[in-house]
Design a protein around this motif. Structure first.
Motif, PDB file in Angstrom:
ATOM      1  N   SER A  20       0.828  -1.202   0.000  1.00  0.00           N
ATOM      2  CA  SER A  20       0.000   0.000   0.000  1.00  0.00           C
ATOM      3  C   SER A  20       0.861   1.250   0.000  1.00  0.00           C
ATOM      4  O   SER A  20       0.548   2.243  -0.669  1.00  0.00           O
ATOM      5  CB  SER A  20      -0.925   0.001   1.227  1.00  0.00           C
ATOM      6  OG  SER A  20      -1.842  -1.062   1.161  1.00  0.00           O
ATOM      7  N   VAL A  21       1.963   1.223   0.748  1.00  0.00           N
ATOM      8  CA  VAL A  21       2.865   2.379   0.782  1.00  0.00           C
ATOM      9  C   VAL A  21       3.486   2.593  -0.596  1.00  0.00           C
ATOM     10  O   VAL A  21       3.581   3.728  -1.083  1.00  0.00           O
ATOM     11  CB  VAL A  21       3.956   2.183   1.848  1.00  0.00           C
ATOM     12  CG1 VAL A  21       4.966   3.334   1.796  1.00  0.00           C
ATOM     13  CG2 VAL A  21       3.337   2.108   3.235  1.00  0.00           C
ATOM     14  N   MET A  33      -4.081   4.173   1.016  1.00  0.00           N
ATOM     15  CA  MET A  33      -4.015   3.738   2.405  1.00  0.00           C
ATOM     16  C   MET A  33      -5.261   4.157   3.185  1.00  0.00           C
ATOM     17  O   MET A  33      -5.753   3.415   4.033  1.00  0.00           O
ATOM     18  CB  MET A  33      -2.766   4.301   3.082  1.00  0.00           C
ATOM     19  CG  MET A  33      -2.559   3.818   4.512  1.00  0.00           C
ATOM     20  SD  MET A  33      -2.336   2.022   4.639  1.00  0.00           S
ATOM     21  CE  MET A  33      -0.626   1.863   4.109  1.00  0.00           C
ATOM     22  N   ARG A  34      -5.776   5.345   2.897  1.00  0.00           N
ATOM     23  CA  ARG A  34      -6.984   5.784   3.603  1.00  0.00           C
ATOM     24  C   ARG A  34      -8.160   4.853   3.300  1.00  0.00           C
ATOM     25  O   ARG A  34      -8.949   4.525   4.186  1.00  0.00           O
ATOM     26  CB  ARG A  34      -7.335   7.226   3.220  1.00  0.00           C
ATOM     27  CG  ARG A  34      -6.350   8.253   3.744  1.00  0.00           C
ATOM     28  CD  ARG A  34      -6.832   9.679   3.521  1.00  0.00           C
ATOM     29  NE  ARG A  34      -5.822  10.633   3.913  1.00  0.00           N
ATOM     30  CZ  ARG A  34      -5.567  10.999   5.160  1.00  0.00           C
ATOM     31  NH1 ARG A  34      -6.277  10.475   6.148  1.00  0.00           N
ATOM     32  NH2 ARG A  34      -4.624  11.869   5.440  1.00  0.00           N
ATOM     33  N   GLU A  35      -8.294   4.422   2.054  1.00  0.00           N
ATOM     34  CA  GLU A  35      -9.372   3.499   1.694  1.00  0.00           C
ATOM     35  C   GLU A  35      -9.151   2.141   2.359  1.00  0.00           C
ATOM     36  O   GLU A  35     -10.114   1.487   2.790  1.00  0.00           O
ATOM     37  CB  GLU A  35      -9.443   3.335   0.177  1.00  0.00           C
ATOM     38  CG  GLU A  35     -10.505   2.337  -0.300  1.00  0.00           C
ATOM     39  CD  GLU A  35     -11.908   2.672   0.205  1.00  0.00           C
ATOM     40  OE1 GLU A  35     -12.688   1.734   0.434  1.00  0.00           O
ATOM     41  OE2 GLU A  35     -12.224   3.874   0.393  1.00  0.00           O
ATOM     42  N   ALA A  36      -7.880   1.717   2.448  1.00  0.00           N
ATOM     43  CA  ALA A  36      -7.582   0.448   3.122  1.00  0.00           C
ATOM     44  C   ALA A  36      -7.962   0.526   4.599  1.00  0.00           C
ATOM     45  O   ALA A  36      -8.504  -0.429   5.170  1.00  0.00           O
ATOM     46  CB  ALA A  36      -6.100   0.119   2.979  1.00  0.00           C
ATOM     47  N   ILE A  37      -7.689   1.670   5.233  1.00  0.00           N
ATOM     48  CA  ILE A  37      -8.048   1.841   6.640  1.00  0.00           C
ATOM     49  C   ILE A  37      -9.568   1.832   6.804  1.00  0.00           C
ATOM     50  O   ILE A  37     -10.103   1.245   7.753  1.00  0.00           O
ATOM     51  CB  ILE A  37      -7.449   3.152   7.191  1.00  0.00           C
ATOM     52  CG1 ILE A  37      -5.917   3.033   7.253  1.00  0.00           C
ATOM     53  CG2 ILE A  37      -8.006   3.460   8.583  1.00  0.00           C
ATOM     54  CD1 ILE A  37      -5.219   4.319   7.638  1.00  0.00           C
ATOM     55  N   GLN A 135      -1.150  -0.231  12.532  1.00  0.00           N
ATOM     56  CA  GLN A 135       0.021  -0.281  11.651  1.00  0.00           C
ATOM     57  C   GLN A 135      -0.197   0.571  10.408  1.00  0.00           C
ATOM     58  O   GLN A 135       0.705   1.295   9.972  1.00  0.00           O
ATOM     59  CB  GLN A 135       0.304  -1.731  11.242  1.00  0.00           C
ATOM     60  CG  GLN A 135       0.797  -2.609  12.375  1.00  0.00           C
ATOM     61  CD  GLN A 135       0.968  -4.053  11.933  1.00  0.00           C
ATOM     62  OE1 GLN A 135       0.339  -4.491  10.962  1.00  0.00           O
ATOM     63  NE2 GLN A 135       1.808  -4.788  12.616  1.00  0.00           N
ATOM     64  N   MET A 136      -1.387   0.485   9.836  1.00  0.00           N
ATOM     65  CA  MET A 136      -1.700   1.266   8.640  1.00  0.00           C
ATOM     66  C   MET A 136      -1.671   2.765   8.940  1.00  0.00           C
ATOM     67  O   MET A 136      -1.153   3.561   8.138  1.00  0.00           O
ATOM     68  CB  MET A 136      -3.081   0.874   8.109  1.00  0.00           C
ATOM     69  CG  MET A 136      -3.139  -0.488   7.459  1.00  0.00           C
ATOM     70  SD  MET A 136      -4.826  -0.866   6.873  1.00  0.00           S
ATOM     71  CE  MET A 136      -4.503  -2.341   5.896  1.00  0.00           C
ATOM     72  N   GLN A 137      -2.215   3.140  10.088  1.00  0.00           N
ATOM     73  CA  GLN A 137      -2.227   4.551  10.447  1.00  0.00           C
ATOM     74  C   GLN A 137      -0.803   5.065  10.645  1.00  0.00           C
ATOM     75  O   GLN A 137      -0.489   6.195  10.269  1.00  0.00           O
ATOM     76  CB  GLN A 137      -3.063   4.761  11.713  1.00  0.00           C
ATOM     77  CG  GLN A 137      -4.552   4.576  11.483  1.00  0.00           C
ATOM     78  CD  GLN A 137      -5.359   4.645  12.767  1.00  0.00           C
ATOM     79  OE1 GLN A 137      -4.908   4.210  13.828  1.00  0.00           O
ATOM     80  NE2 GLN A 137      -6.571   5.192  12.684  1.00  0.00           N
ATOM     81  N   GLU A 138       0.056   4.238  11.248  1.00  0.00           N
ATOM     82  CA  GLU A 138       1.455   4.634  11.418  1.00  0.00           C
ATOM     83  C   GLU A 138       2.153   4.772  10.071  1.00  0.00           C
ATOM     84  O   GLU A 138       2.920   5.715   9.853  1.00  0.00           O
ATOM     85  CB  GLU A 138       2.178   3.603  12.287  1.00  0.00           C
ATOM     86  CG  GLU A 138       1.735   3.605  13.741  1.00  0.00           C
ATOM     87  CD  GLU A 138       2.370   2.488  14.532  1.00  0.00           C
ATOM     88  OE1 GLU A 138       3.162   1.714  13.946  1.00  0.00           O
ATOM     89  OE2 GLU A 138       2.084   2.377  15.734  1.00  0.00           O
ATOM     90  N   ALA A 139       1.878   3.834   9.160  1.00  0.00           N
ATOM     91  CA  ALA A 139       2.481   3.896   7.828  1.00  0.00           C
ATOM     92  C   ALA A 139       2.010   5.130   7.077  1.00  0.00           C
ATOM     93  O   ALA A 139       2.793   5.803   6.395  1.00  0.00           O
ATOM     94  CB  ALA A 139       2.151   2.629   7.045  1.00  0.00           C
ATOM     95  N   LEU A 140       0.719   5.450   7.199  1.00  0.00           N
ATOM     96  CA  LEU A 140       0.174   6.625   6.538  1.00  0.00           C
ATOM     97  C   LEU A 140       0.791   7.896   7.098  1.00  0.00           C
ATOM     98  O   LEU A 140       1.166   8.803   6.344  1.00  0.00           O
ATOM     99  CB  LEU A 140      -1.346   6.663   6.710  1.00  0.00           C
ATOM    100  CG  LEU A 140      -2.070   7.894   6.144  1.00  0.00           C
ATOM    101  CD1 LEU A 140      -1.829   8.028   4.654  1.00  0.00           C
ATOM    102  CD2 LEU A 140      -3.567   7.814   6.442  1.00  0.00           C
ATOM    103  N   ALA A 141       0.917   7.967   8.425  1.00  0.00           N
ATOM    104  CA  ALA A 141       1.519   9.147   9.045  1.00  0.00           C
ATOM    105  C   ALA A 141       2.971   9.313   8.599  1.00  0.00           C
ATOM    106  O   ALA A 141       3.418  10.432   8.295  1.00  0.00           O
ATOM    107  CB  ALA A 141       1.433   9.033  10.571  1.00  0.00           C
TER     108      ALA A 141
END
Length: 224
Positions: A20-21, A33-37, A135-141
């Motif tokens: 995703s990244v 990533m936002r859609e994945a979250i 984890q996704m939120q950390e990757a997005l940030a």
């Protein structure tokens, strides 16, 4: 438990966050990533709904079991009364009804066991999904911070930083797998921001040491 929910959970937990990244980098936006979250959030809601329905089935079965237990006691009293009155035929009918109800109790016990197992599995899924969301939120940030840095310093530094971070993540993952395989516990992976802060402190300490030595040399020169 709906099979579609299990499939969604397995898909979300098996998906690689790095993919995703990488997709975000290629598209130069964070929509992937936002859609994945959001998909994780929707699945969490669905799993929670299934868990509540499983709990409802378990509680209903427990209440029915209590009702049947009271009915069995009543039939015992009725059968005893019929025997005392010389009506063995009626007592036999009451006892047969007891056997039927006891069979229902056995079935209800199975329902409770299955519902309890389902609740436990769904609870594990919820915990795993919440961990994946974090984890996704950390990757997005991290992506957003890196993109902001790149906008000020050029894409070259950003691409190089992502390459180095990816290598570090791969090494940490390999180490964790080796530890788990040996029966050990893997170390918690370092936060990128925290690691960068430590590196900056190291640089400050080194510069301070150089400055102290330079000052000492100048002082020694004046004394000579």
């Amino acid at each position: 438990m709906a099979e579609s929910i299990l499939v969604r959970v397995r898909r979300l937990l098996s998906a690689r966050i790095e993919d995703s990244v990488d997709a975000m980098e290629r598209a130069n936006n964070d929509g992937v990533m936002r859609e994945a979250i959001r998909e994780v959030d929707r699945t969490i809601d669905a799993v929670r709904g299934d868990q509540e329905r499983a709990m409802t089935r378990r509680l209903q079965a427990a209440r029915q079991t209590e009702m049947i237990a009271r009915k069995v006691e009543e039939l015992t009293a009725k059968a005893r009364f019929a025997v005392d009155g010389g009506r063995d035929d009626l007592a036999e009918g009451a006892l047969k009804r007891q056997i039927d109800l006891e069979q229902q109790t056995s079935n209800l016990a199975d329902v409770q066991d299955l519902a309890r197992e389902e609740e436990a599995k769904l609870d594990e899924s919820l915990a795993a999904l919440r961990g994946r969301k974090a984890q996704m939120q950390e990757a997005l940030a991290a992506f957003e911070i890196a993109r902001a840095d790149a906008s000020m310093g050029g894409d070259g530094g950003f691409s190089q930083a992502r390459h180095v971070e990816h290598k570090v993540e791969q090494a940490e993952a390999a180490f964790d797998r080796a530890m788990s395989g040996a029966g050990g516990v893997g170390f918690a992976r370092g936060d990128v921001g925290a690691l960068n802060s430590v590196a900056e402190i190291d640089a400050m300490q080194k510069n301070a040491s150089v400055a102290q030595r330079l000052a000492a040399l100048k002082q020694a020169s004046k004394a000579a």
